[in-house]
Design an enzyme around this catalytic site. Structure first.
Site, PDB file in Angstrom:
ATOM      1  N   PRO A  10      38.353  37.632  36.911  1.00 38.45           N
ATOM      2  CA  PRO A  10      37.960  38.688  37.904  1.00 38.45           C
ATOM      3  C   PRO A  10      39.180  39.741  38.199  1.00 38.45           C
ATOM      4  CG  PRO A  10      38.556  36.745  38.771  1.00 38.45           C
ATOM      5  CD  PRO A  10      38.739  36.250  37.502  1.00 38.45           C
ATOM      6  N   MET A  11      39.028  40.741  38.804  1.00 34.57           N
ATOM      7  CA  MET A  11      40.047  41.505  39.232  1.00 34.57           C
ATOM      8  C   MET A  11      41.283  40.571  39.988  1.00 34.57           C
ATOM      9  SD  MET A  11      38.429  45.188  40.208  1.00 34.57           S
ATOM     10  CE  MET A  11      39.998  45.714  40.910  1.00 34.57           C
ATOM     11  N   GLU A  93      42.171  46.653  29.904  1.00 33.75           N
ATOM     12  CA  GLU A  93      40.868  47.125  30.311  1.00 33.75           C
ATOM     13  C   GLU A  93      39.661  47.291  29.249  1.00 33.75           C
ATOM     14  OE1 GLU A  93      40.488  47.194  33.397  1.00 33.75           O
ATOM     15  OE2 GLU A  93      42.150  47.882  34.693  1.00 33.75           O
ATOM     16  N   CYS A 158      38.528  33.247  51.581  1.00 34.23           N
ATOM     17  CA  CYS A 158      38.528  31.828  52.175  1.00 34.23           C
ATOM     18  C   CYS A 158      39.902  31.289  51.638  1.00 34.23           C
ATOM     19  CB  CYS A 158      37.361  31.130  51.867  1.00 34.23           C
ATOM     20  SG  CYS A 158      37.211  30.511  50.250  1.00 34.23           S
ATOM     21  N   CYS A 190      31.758  32.655  48.658  1.00 29.47           N
ATOM     22  CA  CYS A 190      32.045  33.971  49.526  1.00 29.47           C
ATOM     23  C   CYS A 190      31.215  35.093  48.776  1.00 29.47           C
ATOM     24  CB  CYS A 190      33.440  33.972  49.752  1.00 29.47           C
ATOM     25  SG  CYS A 190      34.185  32.833  50.681  1.00 29.47           S
TER      26      CYS A 190
HETATM   27  P1  ADP Z   1      44.424  42.141  37.055  1.00 29.49           P
HETATM   28  O1  ADP Z   1      44.848  42.566  35.684  1.00 29.49           O
HETATM   29  O2  ADP Z   1      43.605  40.634  36.683  1.00 29.49           O
HETATM   30  O3  ADP Z   1      43.562  42.872  37.849  1.00 29.49           O
HETATM   31  P2  ADP Z   1      47.238  42.068  37.707  1.00 29.49           P
HETATM   32  O4  ADP Z   1      47.758  41.380  36.607  1.00 29.49           O
HETATM   33  O5  ADP Z   1      47.142  43.689  37.869  1.00 29.49           O
HETATM   34  O6  ADP Z   1      45.631  41.616  37.665  1.00 29.49           O
HETATM   35  O7  ADP Z   1      47.633  41.631  39.275  1.00 29.49           O
HETATM   36  C1  ADP Z   1      47.841  40.367  39.664  1.00 29.49           C
HETATM   37  C2  ADP Z   1      48.544  40.354  40.704  1.00 29.49           C
HETATM   38  O8  ADP Z   1      47.971  40.911  41.928  1.00 29.49           O
HETATM   39  C3  ADP Z   1      49.009  39.020  41.578  1.00 29.49           C
HETATM   40  O9  ADP Z   1      50.076  38.581  40.833  1.00 29.49           O
HETATM   41  C4  ADP Z   1      48.982  39.303  42.748  1.00 29.49           C
HETATM   42  O10 ADP Z   1      50.588  39.716  43.177  1.00 29.49           O
HETATM   43  C5  ADP Z   1      48.118  40.431  43.288  1.00 29.49           C
HETATM   44  N1  ADP Z   1      46.984  40.032  44.043  1.00 29.49           N
HETATM   45  C6  ADP Z   1      46.394  40.869  44.798  1.00 29.49           C
HETATM   46  N2  ADP Z   1      45.062  40.398  45.405  1.00 29.49           N
HETATM   47  C7  ADP Z   1      45.254  38.924  44.937  1.00 29.49           C
HETATM   48  C8  ADP Z   1      43.999  37.828  44.864  1.00 29.49           C
HETATM   49  N3  ADP Z   1      43.193  38.042  45.630  1.00 29.49           N
HETATM   50  N4  ADP Z   1      44.287  36.748  44.136  1.00 29.49           N
HETATM   51  C9  ADP Z   1      45.475  36.889  43.362  1.00 29.49           C
HETATM   52  N5  ADP Z   1      46.256  37.810  43.145  1.00 29.49           N
HETATM   53  C10 ADP Z   1      46.185  38.879  43.658  1.00 29.49           C
HETATM   54 MG    MG Z   2      44.493  44.766  35.128  1.00 26.38          MG
HETATM   55 ZN    ZN Z   3      35.937  31.962  49.386  1.00 26.69          ZN
END
Ligand code: ADP
Ligand code: MG
Ligand code: ZN
Length: 193
Positions: A10-11, A93, A158, A190
């Site tokens: 996920p994101m 992406e 959570c 959630c």
């Molecule tokens: P992605 O490419 O999967 O969207 P990124 O590598 O850009 O993720 O970013 C990961 C970073 O996002 C983590 O190292 C952390 O610092 C930050 N972060 C922000 N929100 C969250 C979350 N809910 N869970 C985990 N990491 C998070």
């Molecule tokens: Mg990314």
């Molecule tokens: Zn949750």
């Protein structure tokens, strides 16, 4: 044959961070790489791949998968490629490309070049993330990969393990660009709530 590695989750699960880590590891080994990103994603920086912590890597911005192939083939036919062989390509992406990205990834790997790519596993509705033309989804790429890195995030609701991407707001479009302002990582419980 080059190896295909897909990083998914996920994101905020750290996909781009992992892609950048693998890229810098290849730099240490002095193995030459190209980095690509689709034009669509300009959330943080036009010409760079940027993770959610602001770590950057310069990228070649392309409009289509064929442009990736063109870049690779042009390099392979250049004199420079004899001195500095191209060992890897990295694609961030990947879900924002059309489905022919799969053919391009297979084609590039057939040239003996490793492909590292990352993309979202699911849409904000919990469906396998479709490519832009909706003919294939990320699951096909996952199945065709030699290596799969499946990451998870922290549920913003959570604190449990999050495998889903939750969208804040009302839009029903599959692709709505955004960061922490419009998306949260959520655990399944959630996410459903
Ligand atoms: P992605 O490419 O999967 O969207 P990124 O590598 O850009 O993720 O970013 C990961 C970073 O996002 C983590 O190292 C952390 O610092 C930050 N972060 C922000 N929100 C969250 C979350 N809910 N869970 C985990 N990491 C998070
Ligand atoms: Mg990314
Ligand atoms: Zn949750």
């Amino acid at each position: 044959m080059g190896k295909i590695t897909t990083i998914t989750g996920p994101m905020f699960s750290g996909k781009t961070t992992e892609l950048l880590r693998l890229k810098s590891r290849e730099e240490v080994a002095k193995r030459h790489s190209f980095v690509f990103k689709p034009k669509l994603d300009n959330r943080y920086d036009e010409k760079s791949i940027v993770n959610h912590n602001g770590i950057k890597e310069e990228a070649i911005v392309v409009n289509s998968p064929l442009e990736i192939l063109k870049n690779v083939e042009e390099y392979l036919s250049s004199q420079r490629s004899k001195e500095i062989p191209l060992v890897n390509i990295f694609i961030d992406e990947v879900q924002f490309f059309t489905s022919d990205i799969i053919d391009v990834i297979l084609e590039v790997s057939k040239k003996g070049i490793n492909v590292f790519t990352c993309g979202l596993n699911q849409t904000f509705e919990g469906k396998p993330f479709p490519f832009k033309d909706k003919k294939e989804h990320i699951g096909t790429l996952m199945a065709l990969s030699d290596f799969l890195i499946h990451l998870d995030a922290v549920c913003n609701h959570c604190g449990e393990t999050a495998t889903k991407t939750y969208r804040l707001g009302e839009s029903k479009e599959t692709v709505v660009l955004g960061g922490t302002d419009s998306y949260q990582a959520r655990c399944t419980k959630c996410f459903r709530k």
